[in-house]
Design a protein around this motif. Structure first.
Motif, PDB file in Angstrom:
ATOM      1  N   SER A 184       0.827  -1.205   0.000  1.00  0.00           N
ATOM      2  CA  SER A 184       0.000   0.000   0.000  1.00  0.00           C
ATOM      3  C   SER A 184       0.864   1.258   0.000  1.00  0.00           C
ATOM      4  O   SER A 184       0.523   2.253  -0.643  1.00  0.00           O
ATOM      5  CB  SER A 184      -0.919   0.023   1.229  1.00  0.00           C
ATOM      6  N   SER A 185       1.997   1.217   0.718  1.00  0.00           N
ATOM      7  CA  SER A 185       2.824   2.412   0.869  1.00  0.00           C
ATOM      8  C   SER A 185       3.949   2.504  -0.148  1.00  0.00           C
ATOM      9  O   SER A 185       4.345   3.602  -0.552  1.00  0.00           O
ATOM     10  CB  SER A 185       3.412   2.464   2.284  1.00  0.00           C
ATOM     11  N   ILE A 186       4.463   1.382  -0.599  1.00  0.00           N
ATOM     12  CA  ILE A 186       5.634   1.392  -1.476  1.00  0.00           C
ATOM     13  C   ILE A 186       5.317   1.980  -2.847  1.00  0.00           C
ATOM     14  O   ILE A 186       6.186   2.546  -3.522  1.00  0.00           O
ATOM     15  CB  ILE A 186       6.201  -0.044  -1.616  1.00  0.00           C
ATOM     16  N   ILE A 187       4.047   1.889  -3.279  1.00  0.00           N
ATOM     17  CA  ILE A 187       3.672   2.366  -4.609  1.00  0.00           C
ATOM     18  C   ILE A 187       3.701   3.885  -4.701  1.00  0.00           C
ATOM     19  O   ILE A 187       3.798   4.457  -5.791  1.00  0.00           O
ATOM     20  CB  ILE A 187       2.256   1.837  -4.980  1.00  0.00           C
ATOM     21  N   LEU A 201      11.876   2.216   1.571  1.00  0.00           N
ATOM     22  CA  LEU A 201      12.268   0.998   0.866  1.00  0.00           C
ATOM     23  C   LEU A 201      11.985   1.132  -0.625  1.00  0.00           C
ATOM     24  O   LEU A 201      12.786   0.723  -1.463  1.00  0.00           O
ATOM     25  CB  LEU A 201      11.522  -0.201   1.445  1.00  0.00           C
ATOM     26  N   GLY A 202      10.834   1.712  -0.952  1.00  0.00           N
ATOM     27  CA  GLY A 202      10.494   1.909  -2.358  1.00  0.00           C
ATOM     28  C   GLY A 202      11.516   2.784  -3.069  1.00  0.00           C
ATOM     29  O   GLY A 202      11.923   2.494  -4.201  1.00  0.00           O
ATOM     30  N   GLY A 203      11.946   3.854  -2.401  1.00  0.00           N
ATOM     31  CA  GLY A 203      12.957   4.728  -2.996  1.00  0.00           C
ATOM     32  C   GLY A 203      14.274   4.006  -3.236  1.00  0.00           C
ATOM     33  O   GLY A 203      14.916   4.174  -4.290  1.00  0.00           O
ATOM     34  N   LEU A 204      14.681   3.184  -2.268  1.00  0.00           N
ATOM     35  CA  LEU A 204      15.915   2.422  -2.422  1.00  0.00           C
ATOM     36  C   LEU A 204      15.813   1.413  -3.562  1.00  0.00           C
ATOM     37  O   LEU A 204      16.750   1.245  -4.357  1.00  0.00           O
ATOM     38  CB  LEU A 204      16.254   1.708  -1.115  1.00  0.00           C
ATOM     39  N   LEU A 205      14.672   0.732  -3.654  1.00  0.00           N
ATOM     40  CA  LEU A 205      14.478  -0.255  -4.714  1.00  0.00           C
ATOM     41  C   LEU A 205      14.510   0.399  -6.085  1.00  0.00           C
ATOM     42  O   LEU A 205      15.102  -0.139  -7.037  1.00  0.00           O
ATOM     43  CB  LEU A 205      13.151  -0.992  -4.512  1.00  0.00           C
ATOM     44  N   ILE A 206      13.870   1.569  -6.197  1.00  0.00           N
ATOM     45  CA  ILE A 206      13.854   2.276  -7.480  1.00  0.00           C
ATOM     46  C   ILE A 206      15.257   2.741  -7.852  1.00  0.00           C
ATOM     47  O   ILE A 206      15.671   2.681  -9.027  1.00  0.00           O
ATOM     48  CB  ILE A 206      12.880   3.467  -7.415  1.00  0.00           C
ATOM     49  N   TRP A 220      11.551   1.245 -11.200  1.00  0.00           N
ATOM     50  CA  TRP A 220      10.224   1.077 -10.586  1.00  0.00           C
ATOM     51  C   TRP A 220       9.765  -0.384 -10.597  1.00  0.00           C
ATOM     52  O   TRP A 220       8.966  -0.788  -9.754  1.00  0.00           O
ATOM     53  CB  TRP A 220       9.192   1.961 -11.284  1.00  0.00           C
ATOM     54  N   ARG A 221      10.254  -1.184 -11.551  1.00  0.00           N
ATOM     55  CA  ARG A 221       9.847  -2.591 -11.590  1.00  0.00           C
ATOM     56  C   ARG A 221      10.285  -3.343 -10.334  1.00  0.00           C
ATOM     57  O   ARG A 221       9.697  -4.366  -9.969  1.00  0.00           O
ATOM     58  CB  ARG A 221      10.401  -3.281 -12.836  1.00  0.00           C
ATOM     59  N   THR A 252       9.847  -2.427  -7.363  1.00  0.00           N
ATOM     60  CA  THR A 252       8.805  -2.343  -6.334  1.00  0.00           C
ATOM     61  C   THR A 252       7.769  -3.452  -6.506  1.00  0.00           C
ATOM     62  O   THR A 252       7.030  -3.758  -5.569  1.00  0.00           O
ATOM     63  CB  THR A 252       8.104  -0.969  -6.373  1.00  0.00           C
ATOM     64  N   PHE A 253       7.688  -4.027  -7.705  1.00  0.00           N
ATOM     65  CA  PHE A 253       6.849  -5.205  -7.924  1.00  0.00           C
ATOM     66  C   PHE A 253       7.658  -6.483  -7.711  1.00  0.00           C
ATOM     67  O   PHE A 253       7.162  -7.450  -7.137  1.00  0.00           O
ATOM     68  CB  PHE A 253       6.263  -5.196  -9.343  1.00  0.00           C
ATOM     69  N   ALA A 254       8.917  -6.472  -8.172  1.00  0.00           N
ATOM     70  CA  ALA A 254       9.755  -7.666  -8.075  1.00  0.00           C
ATOM     71  C   ALA A 254      10.012  -8.076  -6.630  1.00  0.00           C
ATOM     72  O   ALA A 254      10.241  -9.260  -6.349  1.00  0.00           O
ATOM     73  CB  ALA A 254      11.092  -7.422  -8.785  1.00  0.00           C
ATOM     74  N   VAL A 255       9.958  -7.128  -5.690  1.00  0.00           N
ATOM     75  CA  VAL A 255      10.221  -7.461  -4.286  1.00  0.00           C
ATOM     76  C   VAL A 255       9.203  -8.465  -3.755  1.00  0.00           C
ATOM     77  O   VAL A 255       9.490  -9.201  -2.801  1.00  0.00           O
ATOM     78  CB  VAL A 255      10.207  -6.171  -3.426  1.00  0.00           C
ATOM     79  N   ASN A 256       8.030  -8.544  -4.399  1.00  0.00           N
ATOM     80  CA  ASN A 256       7.018  -9.509  -3.956  1.00  0.00           C
ATOM     81  C   ASN A 256       7.370 -10.947  -4.322  1.00  0.00           C
ATOM     82  O   ASN A 256       6.769 -11.876  -3.763  1.00  0.00           O
ATOM     83  CB  ASN A 256       5.656  -9.137  -4.556  1.00  0.00           C
TER      84      ASN A 256
END
Length: 485
Positions: free
Chosen positions: A51-54, A181-186, A191-192, A194-198
């Motif tokens: 919910s928050s990472i997006i 976490l989203g910023g670090l992943l990007i 941006w992909r 943030t989906f791949a982490v799942n």
């Protein structure tokens, strides 16, 4: 519930071998099985982290596909819609088939959603991935609450306050680190990521769920396996879908959605009253006013918290002129205070006191929001976010504990799912209120208009708490794990 039923539920009905159906050592007969903690916590964070990472991925996704903000907003709305419908549905399935099966199915769906989102060739595929993700992440919280209830039955102990506190603190902590976490992943993988982490999260849930979760729990003796109420599920989904679509875009031209929601709700009620094994037993919920009160408190509390989180944040950048990083720093005390308060007060059983103090402090914070302006000192903004964070920690924990006691043990999964559904309804109401108050930009007058909405919601929260006399009994240590209000 009759006295005989209450007495029956008050006695531990553990399987002949504690921890039966799970590989490894048997669980201690009088203590919570700590091996359940890892899958419970990991499963429960899947929904809040997605919910928050997006939030930090919307802009790069829009740039990648040349999509306007109105289209990328569906990446947020899709998860809200799927989760609002899926939480009580999956919760009911947990009640029917047990937490382990649904936990594993949810892990698979989360993994599949991660693959779809990582390889998505267009925005439509990303929206589809978020829908799958919404349903996949629905299983964690209802499964965790069901496992906690089953462990209470097995050990014969009252609600395990430490475990409930850990569950609440874990989800609140994710609210802090999600955007970071989203910023670090990007930064690392675009941006992909943030989906791949799942993908690894889904795999971890599969492994932990398979190894640690019991095939049978102490609630299995009372679990029924009647025919599933497909018609009830469809009517419930139609009701929520129409209502949520209306709330997300409040326009007179869409009033037909509200009419459709009311019609579907009436049809749903009639259907459930006639069903032999209803999806949501409206007789039980209608006769359980304390539980309905908890749902109502969760809704209005989330109206205030989400309105503050998103509305105040937008104003910090537009109205106060802070940078995005500075606005993020101002918000840190909001989450930090909530986590600290939950940790310090989690072992105390008082529910009503937490709700009263939390509601009053939230009301005070909303009133103070009316006094801020473009010249308000940053240290005062820090003080305000700290003040608002205190009641958020109290209210989330208190409502969760109240539901644990008030829900029918045989439907605790569905009840936990409905608690999340009402919370998301509050989030959507807050989003619609923010859009109506701000318009094109988050100005100070718009913030004050939103603050008045928050004041009304906080006042309703206090009134609902003071009017519910049943809350006082939830603080008594003699309550049994099988009791329902």
């Amino acid at each position: 519930m009759s006295e005989s039923d209450t007495g029956r539920l008050s006695r531990p009905t553990a399987p002949s071998t504690p921890g039966a159906g799970r590989r490894g050592r048997a669980a201690p007969p009088d203590r919570f099985d700590r091996r359940l903690l890892a899958p419970m916590m990991l499963g429960s964070i899947l929904n809040p982290i997605n919910s928050s990472i997006i939030a930090v991925a919307l802009v790069p996704i829009a740039a990648a596909f040349g999509a306007p903000a109105s289209e990328t907003a569906w990446l947020v709305s899709a998860l809200y819609l799927a989760t609002s419908i899926g939480q009580p549905l999956v919760g009911r399935l947990v009640d029917t088939f047990g937490p382990r099966r649904l936990f594993l199915v949810g892990a698979v769906l989360t993994l599949v959603a991660g693959v779809i989102g990582t390889a998505a060739p267009g925005l439509g595929w990303l929206v589809a991935a978020r829908v799958v993700l919404g349903f996949g992440t629905c299983a964690g919280y209802p499964a965790a609450m069901t496992l906690i209830r089953a462990e209470g039955r097995r050990t014969g102990q009252d609600s395990p306050q430490a475990v409930l506190t850990a569950l609440a603190v874990t989800t609140q902590t994710i609210a802090v680190i999600g955007p970071t976490l989203g910023g670090l992943l990007i930064a690392v993988g675009g941006w992909r990521a943030t989906f791949a982490v799942n993908i690894p999260l889904g795999v971890a849930c599969l492994v932990l769920g398979w190894v640690a979760l019991p095939r049978h729990t102490a609630l299995d003796a009372t679990r029924t396996r009647a025919r599933f109420d497909v018609a009830g599920v469809l009517l419930f989904a139609a009701t929520l879908l129409a209502l949520l679509l209306f709330l997300m875009d409040l326009r007179p031209a869409l009033v037909w959605l509200l009419v459709g929601a009311v019609a579907a709700a009436v049809a749903f009620t009639v259907r459930e009253l006639r069903a032999v094994d209803p999806f949501i037993d409206v007789r039980v919920f209608a006769g359980n006013l304390p539980l309905l009160g908890t749902f109502a408190r969760a809704l209005v509390a989330q109206v205030v918290s989400y309105a503050f989180l998103y509305g105040f944040t937008q104003w910090l950048e537009d109205g106060r002129g802070l940078s995005a990083s500075a606005a993020g720093l101002v918000l840190l005390p909001l989450f930090g205070a909530a986590i600290v308060v939950s940790t310090l007060t989690g072992r105390r059983p008082e529910v009503r006191a937490k709700l009263v103090v939390g509601g009053v402090l939230l009301l005070v914070g909303c009133v103070l929001l009316l006094a801020v302006g473009s010249g308000t000192a940053v240290w005062l903004l820090f003080a305000l976010t700290t003040l608002v964070g205190i009641p958020l920690g109290l209210l989330n924990l208190a409502n969760q504990n109240a539901l644990y006691h008030q829900a029918d043990p045989e439907r605790v999964g569905a009840s936990a799912g409905l608690l999340r559904t009402f919370s998301y309804l509050g989030a959507i109401v807050a989003s619609a209120s923010g859009g109506a108050a701000f318009g094109a930009r988050a100005t100070t007058p718009g913030l004050h208009e939103l603050a008045w909405i928050m004041v009304v919601a906080a006042a309703v929260l206090v009134a609902l708490t003071l009017a519910d006399r049943s809350l006082a009994a939830l603080s008594r240590p003699a309550r049994s794990p099988g009791h329902t209000a």
